[in-house]
Design a protein around this motif. Structure first.
Motif, PDB file in Angstrom:
ATOM      1  N   LEU A   1      18.621 -15.693  -4.660  1.00  0.00           N
ATOM      2  CA  LEU A   1      17.349 -15.523  -4.709  1.00  0.00           C
ATOM      3  C   LEU A   1      16.722 -16.568  -5.811  1.00  0.00           C
ATOM      4  O   LEU A   1      15.705 -16.998  -5.478  1.00  0.00           O
TER       5      LEU A   1
ATOM      6  N   GLY B   1       6.540  -7.140   1.310  1.00  0.00           N
ATOM      7  CA  GLY B   1       7.715  -6.023   1.597  1.00  0.00           C
ATOM      8  C   GLY B   1       8.718  -6.631   2.856  1.00  0.00           C
ATOM      9  O   GLY B   1       8.893  -7.719   2.730  1.00  0.00           O
TER      10      GLY B   1
ATOM     11  N   SER C   1      13.145  -3.080   1.037  1.00  0.00           N
ATOM     12  CA  SER C   1      14.483  -3.426   0.536  1.00  0.00           C
ATOM     13  C   SER C   1      14.207  -4.892   0.036  1.00  0.00           C
ATOM     14  O   SER C   1      14.698  -5.236  -1.044  1.00  0.00           O
ATOM     15  N   PHE C   2      13.375  -5.778   0.713  1.00  0.00           N
ATOM     16  CA  PHE C   2      13.268  -7.127   0.131  1.00  0.00           C
ATOM     17  C   PHE C   2      12.463  -6.935  -1.211  1.00  0.00           C
ATOM     18  O   PHE C   2      12.721  -7.682  -2.327  1.00  0.00           O
TER      19      PHE C   2
ATOM     20  N   GLY D   1       4.316   0.296   9.919  1.00  0.00           N
ATOM     21  CA  GLY D   1       3.514  -0.632   9.048  1.00  0.00           C
ATOM     22  C   GLY D   1       2.788   0.095   8.120  1.00  0.00           C
ATOM     23  O   GLY D   1       2.405   1.074   7.922  1.00  0.00           O
ATOM     24  N   GLY D   2       2.472  -1.008   7.175  1.00  0.00           N
ATOM     25  CA  GLY D   2       1.614  -0.595   6.045  1.00  0.00           C
ATOM     26  C   GLY D   2       0.088  -0.214   6.477  1.00  0.00           C
ATOM     27  O   GLY D   2      -0.414   0.543   5.843  1.00  0.00           O
TER      28      GLY D   2
ATOM     29  N   LYS E   1      26.119 -11.622   2.159  1.00  0.00           N
ATOM     30  CA  LYS E   1      25.256 -10.363   2.144  1.00  0.00           C
ATOM     31  C   LYS E   1      23.844 -10.847   1.795  1.00  0.00           C
ATOM     32  O   LYS E   1      22.808 -10.023   2.304  1.00  0.00           O
TER      33      LYS E   1
ATOM     34  N   VAL F   1      13.064 -13.557   5.270  1.00  0.00           N
ATOM     35  CA  VAL F   1      14.251 -13.465   4.459  1.00  0.00           C
ATOM     36  C   VAL F   1      15.136 -12.737   5.033  1.00  0.00           C
ATOM     37  O   VAL F   1      15.063 -11.536   5.457  1.00  0.00           O
ATOM     38  N   THR F   2      16.445 -13.440   5.527  1.00  0.00           N
ATOM     39  CA  THR F   2      17.472 -12.713   6.122  1.00  0.00           C
ATOM     40  C   THR F   2      18.932 -13.110   5.835  1.00  0.00           C
ATOM     41  O   THR F   2      19.066 -14.156   5.604  1.00  0.00           O
TER      42      THR F   2
ATOM     43  N   VAL G   1      21.102 -13.588   0.074  1.00  0.00           N
ATOM     44  CA  VAL G   1      20.486 -14.877  -0.317  1.00  0.00           C
ATOM     45  C   VAL G   1      20.536 -15.052  -1.626  1.00  0.00           C
ATOM     46  O   VAL G   1      20.034 -14.185  -2.470  1.00  0.00           O
TER      47      VAL G   1
ATOM     48  N   VAL H   1       0.935  -1.195  -0.206  1.00  0.00           N
ATOM     49  CA  VAL H   1      -0.207   0.060  -0.109  1.00  0.00           C
ATOM     50  C   VAL H   1       0.944   1.287  -0.145  1.00  0.00           C
ATOM     51  O   VAL H   1       1.989   1.274   0.803  1.00  0.00           O
TER      52      VAL H   1
ATOM     53  N   THR I   1      10.653  -6.302   8.234  1.00  0.00           N
ATOM     54  CA  THR I   1       9.201  -6.331   8.485  1.00  0.00           C
ATOM     55  C   THR I   1       8.854  -7.221   9.656  1.00  0.00           C
ATOM     56  O   THR I   1       7.940  -6.823  10.535  1.00  0.00           O
TER      57      THR I   1
HETATM   58  N1  LIG Z   1       3.256  -0.253   2.985  1.00  0.00           N
HETATM   59  C1  LIG Z   1       3.407  -1.322   2.842  1.00  0.00           C
HETATM   60  O1  LIG Z   1       2.756  -2.186   2.290  1.00  0.00           O
HETATM   61  C2  LIG Z   1       4.496  -2.172   3.872  1.00  0.00           C
HETATM   62  C3  LIG Z   1       4.586  -3.668   3.668  1.00  0.00           C
HETATM   63  C4  LIG Z   1       5.670  -4.232   4.334  1.00  0.00           C
HETATM   64  C5  LIG Z   1       6.282  -3.521   5.437  1.00  0.00           C
HETATM   65  N2  LIG Z   1       6.161  -2.206   5.345  1.00  0.00           N
HETATM   66  C6  LIG Z   1       7.151  -1.553   6.428  1.00  0.00           C
HETATM   67  O2  LIG Z   1       8.505  -1.351   5.683  1.00  0.00           O
HETATM   68  C7  LIG Z   1       9.399  -1.262   6.923  1.00  0.00           C
HETATM   69  C8  LIG Z   1      10.495  -2.521   6.422  1.00  0.00           C
HETATM   70  O3  LIG Z   1      10.967  -2.221   5.387  1.00  0.00           O
HETATM   71  P1  LIG Z   1      12.758  -2.461   5.120  1.00  0.00           P
HETATM   72  O4  LIG Z   1      12.663  -2.146   3.639  1.00  0.00           O
HETATM   73  O5  LIG Z   1      13.241  -1.645   6.261  1.00  0.00           O
HETATM   74  O6  LIG Z   1      12.950  -4.090   5.334  1.00  0.00           O
HETATM   75  P2  LIG Z   1      12.401  -5.431   4.747  1.00  0.00           P
HETATM   76  O7  LIG Z   1      12.569  -5.351   3.387  1.00  0.00           O
HETATM   77  O8  LIG Z   1      11.365  -5.835   5.608  1.00  0.00           O
HETATM   78  O9  LIG Z   1      13.870  -6.088   5.273  1.00  0.00           O
HETATM   79  C9  LIG Z   1      15.245  -5.896   5.149  1.00  0.00           C
HETATM   80  C10 LIG Z   1      15.987  -7.039   5.616  1.00  0.00           C
HETATM   81  O10 LIG Z   1      15.592  -8.417   4.870  1.00  0.00           O
HETATM   82  C11 LIG Z   1      16.434  -9.050   4.367  1.00  0.00           C
HETATM   83  N3  LIG Z   1      16.864  -9.057   2.959  1.00  0.00           N
HETATM   84  C12 LIG Z   1      16.120  -8.453   2.128  1.00  0.00           C
HETATM   85  N4  LIG Z   1      16.579  -8.589   0.877  1.00  0.00           N
HETATM   86  C13 LIG Z   1      17.498  -9.646   1.073  1.00  0.00           C
HETATM   87  C14 LIG Z   1      18.222 -10.558   0.115  1.00  0.00           C
HETATM   88  N5  LIG Z   1      18.143 -10.381  -1.269  1.00  0.00           N
HETATM   89  N6  LIG Z   1      19.089 -11.483   0.827  1.00  0.00           N
HETATM   90  C15 LIG Z   1      19.023 -11.570   2.028  1.00  0.00           C
HETATM   91  N7  LIG Z   1      18.483 -10.762   2.947  1.00  0.00           N
HETATM   92  C16 LIG Z   1      17.733 -10.010   2.312  1.00  0.00           C
HETATM   93  C17 LIG Z   1      17.643  -8.357   5.161  1.00  0.00           C
HETATM   94  O11 LIG Z   1      17.700  -8.925   6.455  1.00  0.00           O
HETATM   95  P3  LIG Z   1      18.910  -8.932   7.663  1.00  0.00           P
HETATM   96  O12 LIG Z   1      19.248  -7.555   8.063  1.00  0.00           O
HETATM   97  O13 LIG Z   1      18.509  -9.726   8.776  1.00  0.00           O
HETATM   98  O14 LIG Z   1      20.066  -9.538   6.709  1.00  0.00           O
HETATM   99  C18 LIG Z   1      17.204  -6.938   5.231  1.00  0.00           C
HETATM  100  O15 LIG Z   1      17.960  -6.121   6.017  1.00  0.00           O
HETATM  101  C19 LIG Z   1       8.536  -1.867   8.064  1.00  0.00           C
HETATM  102  O16 LIG Z   1       8.434  -0.721   8.699  1.00  0.00           O
HETATM  103  C20 LIG Z   1       7.366  -2.365   7.622  1.00  0.00           C
HETATM  104  O17 LIG Z   1       6.342  -2.250   8.632  1.00  0.00           O
HETATM  105  C21 LIG Z   1       5.277  -1.356   4.715  1.00  0.00           C
END
Ligand SMILES: NC(=O)c1ccc[n+]([C@@H]2O[C@H](COP(=O)([O-])OP(=O)(O)OC[C@H]3O[C@@H](n4cnc5c(N)ncnc54)[C@H](OP(=O)(O)O)[C@@H]3O)[C@@H](O)[C@H]2O)c1
Length: 290
Positions: free
Chosen positions: A199, A219, A222-223, A66-67, A195, A138-139, A197, A50, A97
């Motif tokens: 994918l 989400g 980053s993911f 959060g979303g 660094k 995913v981490t 996975v 969203v 997330t």
């Molecule tokens: N508006 C919406 O629809 C929505 C949806 C979902 C989330 N959100 C919000 O977005 C925020 C989180 O987003 P974000 O971008 O900070 O984090 P994120 O994408 O949820 O998580 C990032 C983490 O995921 C892991 N990761 C991502 N890609 C990877 C890959 N290719 N290989 C290995 N690990 C990978 C890493 O974990 P490690 O650090 O453990 O290595 C990275 O630090 C939260 O506040 C959440 O509530 C919003």
């Protein structure tokens, strides 16, 4: 102004495949929902998020990141998320997330409890093997637990199978983190890198060994960015909440993807599949052009 209809109304639907919904879900969804067959080497993959009018996906404020804060917990958004989760064999999110939404379950019933029996009926119609989609995290680091060490609720929930996709090092860290806990998630490592996975390999595993034909990605930025950049997705499902929240140097807020940029020659283009409206919210569905 005319009174606003809060039911889902379909403005455009160009999908050509057969409807998979039950009659009652078809009525509430404002028409059919259809998908092509999943590819053989990875799951059919939908990315759902969203955004605000300017395309931001999080307030990035403690306790309000959060979303749900972006959608203002809109009922139709939650209903659609529930439908997508009910169709999915697995729901995957990035580790941040999970760390910021430790109370969440990535199940249809959790997001829209009023429709729980309809989702169960749909899963049964679609002959899903699991009562709930597998919750996948995913981490790279393997540090899944939040800093205070509290176990996210999903790891204590009986009906929800969990799976952690990580790196070689991450697997050791994650297994150590869960050593003292009675319910341990399945932890699988892909690639020798520390660094990221691998994918491509992880998606092959999901399709061929974990029984995941339909994967929903929720989400964060980053993911989503890693998945979109690797071109491992088929569809984007975007809810547009009619608010503007801004972003600045002092408080940077994420778009729905983060971490890559493309040129006009390599930009990713999409075909519009459907548009729905409920009140002032738009629900857009795009398929990646291949
Ligand atoms: N508006 C919406 O629809 C929505 C949806 C979902 C989330 N959100 C919000 O977005 C925020 C989180 O987003 P974000 O971008 O900070 O984090 P994120 O994408 O949820 O998580 C990032 C983490 O995921 C892991 N990761 C991502 N890609 C990877 C890959 N290719 N290989 C290995 N690990 C990978 C890493 O974990 P490690 O650090 O453990 O290595 C990275 O630090 C939260 O506040 C959440 O509530 C919003």
């Amino acid at each position: 102004m005319k009174p606003i209809n809060k039911m889902l109304e379909t403005l455009i639907d160009r999908s050509e495949d057969a409807d998979i919904l039950t009659p009652e879900l078809n009525r509430l969804y404002g028409g059919a929902l259809a998908f092509p067959k999943p590819p053989p080497e990875r799951p059919f993959t939908m990315v759902n998020f969203v955004t605000t009018l300017e395309g931001l996906t999080s307030f990035a404020l403690p306790g309000q990141a959060g979303g749900g804060d972006i959608s203002a917990f809109n009922g139709q958004d939650k209903f659609i998320m529930g439908v997508l989760r009910a169709i999915a064999d697995g729901v995957a999110v990035g580790a941040n997330t999970l760390r910021t939404e430790g109370e969440h379950l990535w199940t249809p019933d959790y997001i829209s409890p009023d429709h729980a029996s309809l989702y169960t009926e749909l899963r049964s119609k679609l002959k899903k093997k699991q009562p709930q989609p597998v919750n996948i995290f995913v981490t790279a680091s393997g540090r899944i637990l939040p800093v205070n060490g509290t176990l996210p609720v999903v790891f204590e929930t009986k009906d929800v199978e969990t799976l952690i996709l990580t790196t070689k090092n991450g697997k050791q860290v994650a297994e150590k983190e869960f050593a003292g806990h009675p319910r341990k998630p399945r932890v699988v490592a892909f690639g020798s890198g520390e660094k990221n996975v691998d994918l491509q390999a992880a998606f092959r595993y999901l399709r061929r060994e974990a029984g995941i034909s339909f994967l929903l990605i929720e989400g964060g930025a980053s993911f989503n960015g890693a998945i979109v950049e690797a071109e491992l997705y088929d569809e984007l499902l975007l809810t547009r909440a009619p608010q503007v929240i801004g972003t600045s140097v002092n408080l940077t807020r994420p778009l729905f993807v983060n971490g890559f940029s493309r040129s006009p020659a390599t930009a990713l283009w999409h075909t519009l599949v459907s548009v729905k409206v409920s009140g002032d919210y738009l629900f857009e569905r795009y398929r990646r052009q291949i």
